[in-house]
Design a protein around this motif. Structure first.
Motif, PDB file in Angstrom:
ATOM      1  N   LEU A   6       0.826  -1.195   0.000  1.00 39.98           N
ATOM      2  CA  LEU A   6       0.000   0.000   0.000  1.00 39.98           C
ATOM      3  C   LEU A   6       0.867   1.254   0.000  1.00 39.98           C
ATOM      4  CD1 LEU A   6      -2.769   1.345   0.211  1.00 39.98           C
ATOM      5  CD2 LEU A   6      -2.603   1.125   2.699  1.00 39.98           C
ATOM      6  N   PHE A   7       1.953   1.234   0.802  1.00 36.71           N
ATOM      7  CA  PHE A   7       2.876   2.368   0.879  1.00 36.71           C
ATOM      8  C   PHE A   7       3.525   2.633  -0.475  1.00 36.71           C
ATOM      9  CE2 PHE A   7       7.254   3.897   1.529  1.00 36.71           C
ATOM     10  CZ  PHE A   7       6.967   5.118   2.113  1.00 36.71           C
ATOM     11  N   VAL A   8       3.975   1.547  -1.121  1.00 41.65           N
ATOM     12  CA  VAL A   8       4.596   1.666  -2.444  1.00 41.65           C
ATOM     13  C   VAL A   8       3.611   2.242  -3.447  1.00 41.65           C
ATOM     14  CG1 VAL A   8       5.588   0.408  -4.383  1.00 41.65           C
ATOM     15  CG2 VAL A   8       6.297  -0.146  -2.060  1.00 41.65           C
ATOM     16  N   SER A   9       2.359   1.786  -3.366  1.00 39.84           N
ATOM     17  CA  SER A   9       1.328   2.270  -4.284  1.00 39.84           C
ATOM     18  C   SER A   9       1.089   3.768  -4.096  1.00 39.84           C
ATOM     19  CB  SER A   9       0.010   1.518  -4.053  1.00 39.84           C
ATOM     20  OG  SER A   9       0.168   0.151  -4.355  1.00 39.84           O
ATOM     21  N   ILE A  10       1.050   4.212  -2.831  1.00 39.75           N
ATOM     22  CA  ILE A  10       0.844   5.629  -2.534  1.00 39.75           C
ATOM     23  C   ILE A  10       1.995   6.464  -3.069  1.00 39.75           C
ATOM     24  CG2 ILE A  10       0.712   7.326  -0.668  1.00 39.75           C
ATOM     25  CD1 ILE A  10      -0.801   5.227   0.956  1.00 39.75           C
ATOM     26  N   VAL A  11       3.236   5.970  -2.836  1.00 38.79           N
ATOM     27  CA  VAL A  11       4.423   6.680  -3.319  1.00 38.79           C
ATOM     28  C   VAL A  11       4.399   6.794  -4.841  1.00 38.79           C
ATOM     29  CG1 VAL A  11       6.919   6.584  -3.545  1.00 38.79           C
ATOM     30  CG2 VAL A  11       5.862   6.099  -1.344  1.00 38.79           C
ATOM     31  N   MET A  12       4.089   5.702  -5.518  1.00 34.18           N
ATOM     32  CA  MET A  12       4.057   5.703  -6.986  1.00 34.18           C
ATOM     33  C   MET A  12       2.968   6.645  -7.504  1.00 34.18           C
ATOM     34  SD  MET A  12       6.522   3.922  -8.028  1.00 34.18           S
ATOM     35  CE  MET A  12       6.097   3.826  -9.763  1.00 34.18           C
ATOM     36  N   PHE A  13       1.821   6.654  -6.830  1.00 29.99           N
ATOM     37  CA  PHE A  13       0.725   7.545  -7.228  1.00 29.99           C
ATOM     38  C   PHE A  13       1.140   9.004  -7.075  1.00 29.99           C
ATOM     39  CE2 PHE A  13      -3.024  10.089  -6.140  1.00 29.99           C
ATOM     40  CZ  PHE A  13      -3.824   9.845  -7.253  1.00 29.99           C
ATOM     41  N   THR A  14       1.811   9.299  -5.964  1.00 31.66           N
ATOM     42  CA  THR A  14       2.277  10.669  -5.695  1.00 31.66           C
ATOM     43  C   THR A  14       3.298  11.113  -6.732  1.00 31.66           C
ATOM     44  OG1 THR A  14       1.929  10.346  -3.333  1.00 31.66           O
ATOM     45  CG2 THR A  14       3.344  12.174  -3.980  1.00 31.66           C
ATOM     46  N   LEU A  15       4.263  10.238  -7.034  1.00 36.14           N
ATOM     47  CA  LEU A  15       5.303  10.564  -8.007  1.00 36.14           C
ATOM     48  C   LEU A  15       4.705  10.760  -9.402  1.00 36.14           C
ATOM     49  CD1 LEU A  15       8.196   8.159  -6.927  1.00 36.14           C
ATOM     50  CD2 LEU A  15       8.075  10.634  -6.614  1.00 36.14           C
ATOM     51  N   THR A  16       3.716   9.909  -9.743  1.00 37.62           N
ATOM     52  CA  THR A  16       3.070  10.027 -11.046  1.00 37.62           C
ATOM     53  C   THR A  16       2.326  11.356 -11.150  1.00 37.62           C
ATOM     54  OG1 THR A  16       2.783   7.637 -11.205  1.00 37.62           O
ATOM     55  CG2 THR A  16       1.397   8.988 -12.623  1.00 37.62           C
ATOM     56  N   GLY A  17       1.624  11.730 -10.060  1.00 37.18           N
ATOM     57  CA  GLY A  17       0.906  13.001 -10.038  1.00 37.18           C
ATOM     58  C   GLY A  17       1.852  14.173 -10.158  1.00 37.18           C
ATOM     59  N   PHE A  18       2.999  14.089  -9.464  1.00 33.01           N
ATOM     60  CA  PHE A  18       3.996  15.163  -9.527  1.00 33.01           C
ATOM     61  C   PHE A  18       4.542  15.299 -10.941  1.00 33.01           C
ATOM     62  CE2 PHE A  18       8.398  16.596  -9.381  1.00 33.01           C
ATOM     63  CZ  PHE A  18       8.261  17.791  -8.689  1.00 33.01           C
ATOM     64  N   ALA A  19       4.837  14.165 -11.580  1.00 34.37           N
ATOM     65  CA  ALA A  19       5.376  14.184 -12.940  1.00 34.37           C
ATOM     66  C   ALA A  19       4.364  14.786 -13.913  1.00 34.37           C
ATOM     67  CB  ALA A  19       5.755  12.766 -13.372  1.00 34.37           C
ATOM     68  N   GLN A  20       3.065  14.445 -13.724  1.00 32.88           N
ATOM     69  CA  GLN A  20       2.031  14.983 -14.599  1.00 32.88           C
ATOM     70  C   GLN A  20       1.896  16.494 -14.409  1.00 32.88           C
ATOM     71  OE1 GLN A  20      -1.332  12.575 -13.487  1.00 32.88           O
ATOM     72  NE2 GLN A  20      -0.924  11.031 -15.054  1.00 32.88           N
ATOM     73  N   ASN A  21       1.913  16.935 -13.140  1.00 31.92           N
ATOM     74  CA  ASN A  21       1.811  18.364 -12.855  1.00 31.92           C
ATOM     75  C   ASN A  21       2.999  19.124 -13.415  1.00 31.92           C
ATOM     76  OD1 ASN A  21      -0.628  18.219 -11.564  1.00 31.92           O
ATOM     77  ND2 ASN A  21       0.241  18.063  -9.515  1.00 31.92           N
ATOM     78  N   SER A  22       4.196  18.533 -13.258  1.00 29.74           N
ATOM     79  CA  SER A  22       5.409  19.146 -13.781  1.00 29.74           C
ATOM     80  C   SER A  22       5.334  19.241 -15.303  1.00 29.74           C
ATOM     81  CB  SER A  22       6.635  18.328 -13.351  1.00 29.74           C
ATOM     82  OG  SER A  22       7.816  18.883 -13.882  1.00 29.74           O
ATOM     83  N   GLY A  23       4.800  18.178 -15.923  1.00 30.98           N
ATOM     84  CA  GLY A  23       4.660  18.156 -17.375  1.00 30.98           C
ATOM     85  C   GLY A  23       3.678  19.215 -17.858  1.00 30.98           C
ATOM     86  N   LYS A  24       2.549  19.389 -17.126  1.00 34.49           N
ATOM     87  CA  LYS A  24       1.557  20.408 -17.472  1.00 34.49           C
ATOM     88  C   LYS A  24       2.174  21.801 -17.363  1.00 34.49           C
ATOM     89  CE  LYS A  24      -2.501  20.292 -15.570  1.00 34.49           C
ATOM     90  NZ  LYS A  24      -3.542  20.126 -14.525  1.00 34.49           N
ATOM     91  N   ALA A  25       2.949  21.999 -16.283  1.00 31.74           N
ATOM     92  CA  ALA A  25       3.580  23.300 -16.062  1.00 31.74           C
ATOM     93  C   ALA A  25       4.562  23.617 -17.184  1.00 31.74           C
ATOM     94  CB  ALA A  25       4.285  23.309 -14.709  1.00 31.74           C
ATOM     95  N   LYS A  26       5.389  22.639 -17.549  1.00 31.29           N
ATOM     96  CA  LYS A  26       6.382  22.853 -18.609  1.00 31.29           C
ATOM     97  C   LYS A  26       5.690  23.125 -19.947  1.00 31.29           C
ATOM     98  CE  LYS A  26      10.497  20.949 -20.798  1.00 31.29           C
ATOM     99  NZ  LYS A  26      10.075  21.440 -22.143  1.00 31.29           N
ATOM    100  N   SER A  27       4.607  22.404 -20.197  1.00 29.11           N
ATOM    101  CA  SER A  27       3.876  22.589 -21.447  1.00 29.11           C
ATOM    102  C   SER A  27       3.321  24.010 -21.557  1.00 29.11           C
ATOM    103  CB  SER A  27       2.728  21.578 -21.525  1.00 29.11           C
ATOM    104  OG  SER A  27       1.979  21.763 -22.713  1.00 29.11           O
ATOM    105  N   LEU A  28       2.779  24.524 -20.442  1.00 25.71           N
ATOM    106  CA  LEU A  28       2.250  25.897 -20.441  1.00 25.71           C
ATOM    107  C   LEU A  28       3.371  26.906 -20.638  1.00 25.71           C
ATOM    108  CD1 LEU A  28      -0.053  27.885 -20.101  1.00 25.71           C
ATOM    109  CD2 LEU A  28       0.221  27.702 -17.616  1.00 25.71           C
ATOM    110  N   LEU A  29       4.498  26.701 -19.952  1.00 27.70           N
ATOM    111  CA  LEU A  29       5.632  27.617 -20.092  1.00 27.70           C
ATOM    112  C   LEU A  29       6.195  27.593 -21.512  1.00 27.70           C
ATOM    113  CD1 LEU A  29       7.505  27.057 -16.707  1.00 27.70           C
ATOM    114  CD2 LEU A  29       6.084  28.994 -17.376  1.00 27.70           C
TER     115      LEU A  29
END
Length: 215
Positions: A6-29
């Motif tokens: 469960l911990f690993v799943s939460i970490v992976m979900f968080t990292l995936t969300g961060f990567a998506q947000n970072s990607g959205k930010a870079k795309s806008l910039l």
């Protein structure tokens, strides 16, 4: 084992969300950068506010800058700074002096007037931040965090007009608690410019009795 999974799943979900947000930010910039680079020239009138509540400091002023490629004409705090593609000229009427420097005189990493709309391209990590409605305009914020841990800047919030893809404001928070806000009052593009706008007339200032300093 279930807890670990469960911990690993939460970490992976968080990292995936961060990567998506970072990607959205870079795309806008990237959209902002491409829009800025598509113009022959840009004129920006802005408001500058510096505040440090701990030190009871509050300063407000206005300025403007005309940018055409790498060249610029920058009016701020009663002084004029111009770059003609080779040299930087700073005219200070209060002291009746002109300082002439080579392009290399500017410190590496400094946000120059010609880079004020594109500085975010290098040296920062990106994160998608809040969206705000400002007088009917949808402003999307992107948080920039310096990669250099020795930077005096803690974070920068870059507000972008979601419709025009122009920068609306910049809020820089320093590690010393100082907050600097630059808000765009007027943004004009592809204006008719005088051919001599970025030409420095040294003789004019010599005739007016200015002291010319060449570094």
């Amino acid at each position: 084992m279930k807890k670990i999974a469960l911990f690993v799943s939460i970490v992976m979900f968080t990292l995936t969300g961060f990567a998506q947000n970072s990607g959205k930010a870079k795309s806008l910039l990237d959209e902002v950068y491409n829009k800025v680079k598509s113009y022959d020239n840009i004129y920006v009138d802005f408001k500058y506010v510096l505040e440090n509540k701990k030190e009871s400091i509050h300063q407000e002023t206005r300025g403007n800058v005309t940018i055409a490629g790498d060249k610029y004409l920058f009016n701020y705090l009663g002084a004029t700074k111009m770059f003609d593609g080779q040299k930087i000229y700073t005219v200070i009427p209060e002291n009746e002096e002109v300082v002439i420097e080579s392009k290399d005189a500017e410190e590496e990493g400094t946000i120059t007037p010609s880079k004020m709309l594109t500085f975010y391209r290098d040296g920062y990590r990106y994160a998608w931040d809040a969206a705000k409605n400002v007088k009917g305009r949808q402003i999307q914020y992107v948080k920039l965090t310096p990669i250099d841990s020795n930077s005096e800047t803690q974070t920068i919030l870059l507000g972008i007009d979601a419709q025009t893809k122009h920068i609306y404001n910049l809020i820089e928070t320093g590690k010393n608690g100082t907050e600097t806000t630059i808000t765009v009052n007027s943004f004009k593009t592809n204006q008719p410019l005088s051919k001599s706008l970025f030409t420095f007339n040294e003789a004019k200032y010599e005739d007016e009795g200015y002291y010319i300093i060449k570094n």
